[in-house]
Design a protein around this motif. Structure first.
Motif, PDB file in Angstrom:
ATOM      1  N   PRO A 357       0.792  -1.170   0.092  1.00 28.78           N
ATOM      2  CA  PRO A 357      -0.135  -0.142  -0.113  1.00 28.78           C
ATOM      3  C   PRO A 357       0.934   1.387   0.129  1.00 28.78           C
ATOM      4  O   PRO A 357       0.232   2.166  -0.647  1.00 28.78           O
ATOM      5  CB  PRO A 357      -0.830  -0.023   1.145  1.00 28.78           C
ATOM      6  CG  PRO A 357      -0.915  -1.671   1.509  1.00 28.78           C
ATOM      7  CD  PRO A 357       0.154  -2.294   1.039  1.00 28.78           C
ATOM      8  N   GLY A 358       1.936   1.486   0.903  1.00 29.82           N
ATOM      9  CA  GLY A 358       2.882   2.422   0.845  1.00 29.82           C
ATOM     10  C   GLY A 358       3.280   2.723  -0.485  1.00 29.82           C
ATOM     11  O   GLY A 358       3.423   3.734  -1.199  1.00 29.82           O
ATOM     12  N   ALA A 394       2.498   7.838   0.408  1.00 28.99           N
ATOM     13  CA  ALA A 394       2.688   6.543   0.749  1.00 28.99           C
ATOM     14  C   ALA A 394       2.070   6.268   2.147  1.00 28.99           C
ATOM     15  O   ALA A 394       1.281   5.222   2.452  1.00 28.99           O
ATOM     16  CB  ALA A 394       4.079   6.460   1.005  1.00 28.99           C
ATOM     17  N   LEU A 395       1.879   7.361   3.085  1.00 28.54           N
ATOM     18  CA  LEU A 395       0.952   7.334   4.007  1.00 28.54           C
ATOM     19  C   LEU A 395      -0.456   7.049   3.977  1.00 28.54           C
ATOM     20  O   LEU A 395      -1.032   6.431   4.909  1.00 28.54           O
ATOM     21  CB  LEU A 395       1.445   8.627   4.935  1.00 28.54           C
ATOM     22  CG  LEU A 395       2.775   8.682   5.868  1.00 28.54           C
ATOM     23  CD1 LEU A 395       2.854  10.115   6.537  1.00 28.54           C
ATOM     24  CD2 LEU A 395       2.842   7.551   6.872  1.00 28.54           C
ATOM     25  N   SER A 396      -0.736   7.630   2.862  1.00 30.78           N
ATOM     26  CA  SER A 396      -2.145   7.609   2.708  1.00 30.78           C
ATOM     27  C   SER A 396      -2.693   6.115   2.086  1.00 30.78           C
ATOM     28  O   SER A 396      -3.684   5.478   2.625  1.00 30.78           O
ATOM     29  CB  SER A 396      -2.685   8.457   1.549  1.00 30.78           C
ATOM     30  OG  SER A 396      -1.847   8.315   0.397  1.00 30.78           O
ATOM     31  N   ASP A 433      -6.558  14.968  -2.263  1.00 30.80           N
ATOM     32  CA  ASP A 433      -7.734  15.388  -1.822  1.00 30.80           C
ATOM     33  C   ASP A 433      -8.874  14.324  -1.447  1.00 30.80           C
ATOM     34  O   ASP A 433      -9.764  14.503  -0.519  1.00 30.80           O
ATOM     35  CB  ASP A 433      -8.444  16.395  -3.059  1.00 30.80           C
ATOM     36  CG  ASP A 433      -7.523  17.726  -3.270  1.00 30.80           C
ATOM     37  OD1 ASP A 433      -6.843  17.981  -2.386  1.00 30.80           O
ATOM     38  OD2 ASP A 433      -7.615  18.125  -4.296  1.00 30.80           O
ATOM     39  N   VAL A 434      -8.883  13.351  -2.381  1.00 27.83           N
ATOM     40  CA  VAL A 434      -9.533  12.069  -2.265  1.00 27.83           C
ATOM     41  C   VAL A 434      -9.357  11.462  -0.552  1.00 27.83           C
ATOM     42  O   VAL A 434     -10.195  11.221   0.046  1.00 27.83           O
ATOM     43  CB  VAL A 434      -9.489  10.817  -3.177  1.00 27.83           C
ATOM     44  CG1 VAL A 434     -10.401   9.825  -2.793  1.00 27.83           C
ATOM     45  CG2 VAL A 434      -9.775  11.488  -4.509  1.00 27.83           C
ATOM     46  N   PHE A 435      -8.162  11.436  -0.553  1.00 25.34           N
ATOM     47  CA  PHE A 435      -7.594  10.929   0.817  1.00 25.34           C
ATOM     48  C   PHE A 435      -8.031  11.628   2.110  1.00 25.34           C
ATOM     49  O   PHE A 435      -8.604  10.947   3.047  1.00 25.34           O
ATOM     50  CB  PHE A 435      -6.056  10.744   1.135  1.00 25.34           C
ATOM     51  CG  PHE A 435      -5.553  10.281   2.288  1.00 25.34           C
ATOM     52  CD1 PHE A 435      -5.874   9.172   3.048  1.00 25.34           C
ATOM     53  CD2 PHE A 435      -4.834  11.334   3.031  1.00 25.34           C
ATOM     54  CE1 PHE A 435      -5.298   8.844   4.134  1.00 25.34           C
ATOM     55  CE2 PHE A 435      -4.118  10.928   4.176  1.00 25.34           C
ATOM     56  CZ  PHE A 435      -4.463  10.057   4.911  1.00 25.34           C
ATOM     57  N   PHE A 436      -7.838  13.033   2.063  1.00 21.92           N
ATOM     58  CA  PHE A 436      -8.521  13.991   2.962  1.00 21.92           C
ATOM     59  C   PHE A 436      -9.962  14.037   3.078  1.00 21.92           C
ATOM     60  O   PHE A 436     -10.502  14.293   4.440  1.00 21.92           O
ATOM     61  CB  PHE A 436      -7.744  15.361   2.762  1.00 21.92           C
ATOM     62  CG  PHE A 436      -6.358  15.357   3.182  1.00 21.92           C
ATOM     63  CD1 PHE A 436      -5.872  14.958   4.339  1.00 21.92           C
ATOM     64  CD2 PHE A 436      -5.381  15.573   2.133  1.00 21.92           C
ATOM     65  CE1 PHE A 436      -4.325  14.965   4.746  1.00 21.92           C
ATOM     66  CE2 PHE A 436      -3.975  15.901   2.322  1.00 21.92           C
ATOM     67  CZ  PHE A 436      -3.496  15.459   3.505  1.00 21.92           C
ATOM     68  N   ALA A 437     -10.698  13.965   1.895  1.00 22.12           N
ATOM     69  CA  ALA A 437     -11.969  13.840   2.005  1.00 22.12           C
ATOM     70  C   ALA A 437     -12.582  12.643   2.709  1.00 22.12           C
ATOM     71  O   ALA A 437     -13.452  12.679   3.697  1.00 22.12           O
ATOM     72  CB  ALA A 437     -12.810  13.955   0.829  1.00 22.12           C
ATOM     73  N   MET A 438     -11.937  11.464   2.840  1.00 19.60           N
ATOM     74  CA  MET A 438     -12.347  10.383   3.386  1.00 19.60           C
ATOM     75  C   MET A 438     -11.820  10.397   4.739  1.00 19.60           C
ATOM     76  O   MET A 438     -12.608   9.955   5.664  1.00 19.60           O
ATOM     77  CB  MET A 438     -11.533   9.187   2.921  1.00 19.60           C
ATOM     78  CG  MET A 438     -11.724   7.738   3.439  1.00 19.60           C
ATOM     79  SD  MET A 438     -10.671   6.380   3.220  1.00 19.60           S
ATOM     80  CE  MET A 438      -9.333   6.954   4.405  1.00 19.60           C
TER      81      MET A 438
END
Length: 460
Positions: A357-358, A394-396, A433-438
């Motif tokens: 994933p990272g 990587a963190l996301s 943006d998708v990650f922070f929206a989640m």
């Protein structure tokens, strides 16, 4: 320190400078269709005295705000720092670095994904094989083979008819084929698990050699623990011939001398004519397994008269199978499918939960910047921004895996994570943006759930 107070002229001059930069950029990029910004710039330039609140100045402010809807503020900052559209001289080094980094990380991700897929396939085969209870089947087939062999001998000594011997041989070979097939399947699974353990533990070329030198240095300094010494011994094990070449060998397995434990095995081999007359057969038998597993069986069972003959005969038959029938395993040392499954699952887990994933998140962030640098109308990001976004990508991916895995039955559904998770990690790395929206959505859901819990407790 006294606060800095900007005069009206400084504020208005700053607006004029920004408006001119945006006007030049818009003329080359074609992002502003009308000429209102240039008209406002000209109107303010003609003012004899520029003051905030003047109609011309307010018109310039409004047009500047309207232009910033089409031109990102990051582009305006780059224009202030001297960047000009189409200037690619500064981006060459960054582009070369990103290309090398992206190729490296994609090759690494492909290699590790192949290791992950191999583990998933191997884990699936182990689970399918474990459903058939191979340890129970192996014991049953071994006993049937021994019984069939005795039946052939009895029929030959009693009647000696070819028909009875033919039927006995047919039954014998049918059982032997089933036993041989199961033994070969177990041997292949065992070899693949051992090979995969080495491959998954040391995926990078040279990493195992570096670890070996590190452990060897610890052993040289006499600071290595028992697990380290065992690992080093496995890399260069003592040859089997040195353990079985002499009856009075003093080689040890663990803390127990082989000469003491091997006497029953040596006696059986000698009685069967295998120890002295067939040294190859003596080496072919895995003496360590026989010593550790079979000798305990002999000591506990063969000393009792009422079961001595059966146990002795059974043990002789297993040694015969090992030597002349090429049957690797015996009923008392069948490899455990549960141990195999647990071992492979523990090897797959780091790849599924954070390594892959990272990597896929970092690949998404890298591709985002490759596209940005290729666009001459977009200012090049700084090195710190590139590094920051790749780390965030990587963190996301890892955070997504944390949310994903707990919803599955880890021991059973780990192999079902697959590339659906990795594809989402790539998307999250490409678009933060998708990650922070989640994350924002999770926070809202968590706040609502906690508030509901507090309300329920208050009612209670």
């Amino acid at each position: 320190m006294p606060e800095r107070v900007e005069t009206d002229d400084a504020i208005i001059q700053g607006w004029l400078n920004d408006a001119r930069l945006i006007s030049i950029y818009a003329a080359q990029a074609g992002v502003i269709k009308d000429n209102e910004l240039n008209v406002s710039i000209g109107a303010v330039d003609q003012l004899a005295e520029k003051k905030l609140g003047a109609p011309e100045v307010e018109g310039l402010r409004l047009q500047l705000n309207k232009a910033l809807e089409s031109v990102p503020f990051s582009t305006l900052v780059a224009l202030r720092n001297g960047w000009r559209p189409g200037d690619t001289k500064q981006s060459q080094k960054k582009l070369i670095f990103l290309l090398i980094f992206s190729v490296t990380i994609m090759v690494l991700a492909g290699h590790l994904s192949q290791i992950y897929n191999t583990g998933v396939s191997l884990l699936s085969e182990i689970r399918v094989l474990s459903v058939s209870h191979p340890d129970r089947r192996f014991g049953q087939l071994s006993r049937q083979l021994l019984a069939a062999r005795k039946e052939i001998a009895n029929s030959a000594s009693k009647s000696g008819s070819l028909e009875s011997q033919s039927l006995g041989l047919q039954a014998y070979f049918q059982v032997f084929d089933d036993l041989r097939e199961l033994d070969l399947e177990l041997s292949q699974i065992s070899d693949r698990v051992e090979k995969y353990s080495d491959q998954a533990s040391f995926p990078i070329i040279g990493s195992k050699l570096l670890l070996y030198y590190y452990y060897s240095f610890q052993r040289y300094l006499n600071i290595a623990d028992s697990e380290t010494l065992i690992w080093l011994q496995k890399q260069h094990p003592t040859p089997l011939s040195s353990q079985t070449s002499a009856k009075n060998s003093t080689t040890s397995i663990g803390a127990v001398p082989v000469s003491a434990l091997a006497q029953p095995v040596v006696a059986v081999l000698s009685e069967l004519g295998l120890y002295d007359q067939s040294p190859f057969c003596a080496q072919k038998i895995d003496a360590e397994k026989l010593i550790k597993d079979q000798v305990r069986f002999i000591d506990n069972v063969m000393h009792y008269d009422y079961f001595a003959n059966v146990a002795k005969e059974y043990f002789y038959a297993n040694i015969y199978n090992n030597c002349f029938e090429s049957i690797k395993y015996g009923p008392s040392y069948i490899p455990s499918m549960d141990d195999f499954s647990s071992s492979v699952s523990s090897l797959i887990a780091p790849y599924a939960m954070w390594i892959l994933p990272g990597l896929y998140g970092a690949i998404g962030a890298t591709i985002f910047y490759l596209r940005m640098i290729l666009d001459p109308l977009v200012p090049d990001p700084s090195k710190s921004r590139i590094f920051h976004r790749i780390v965030l990508g990587a963190l996301s991916g890892m955070v997504l895996a944390w949310f994903w895995v707990p919803d599955t039955r880890f021991g059973t559904d780990l192999a079902n994570i697959g590339f659906s998770l990795f594809a989402l990690c790539f998307i999250f790395g490409f678009s933060l943006d998708v990650f922070f929206a989640m994350l924002d959505r999770f926070v809202k859901v968590s706040v609502g759930a906690i508030g509901q819990m507090g309300a329920d407790q208050a009612k209670a």
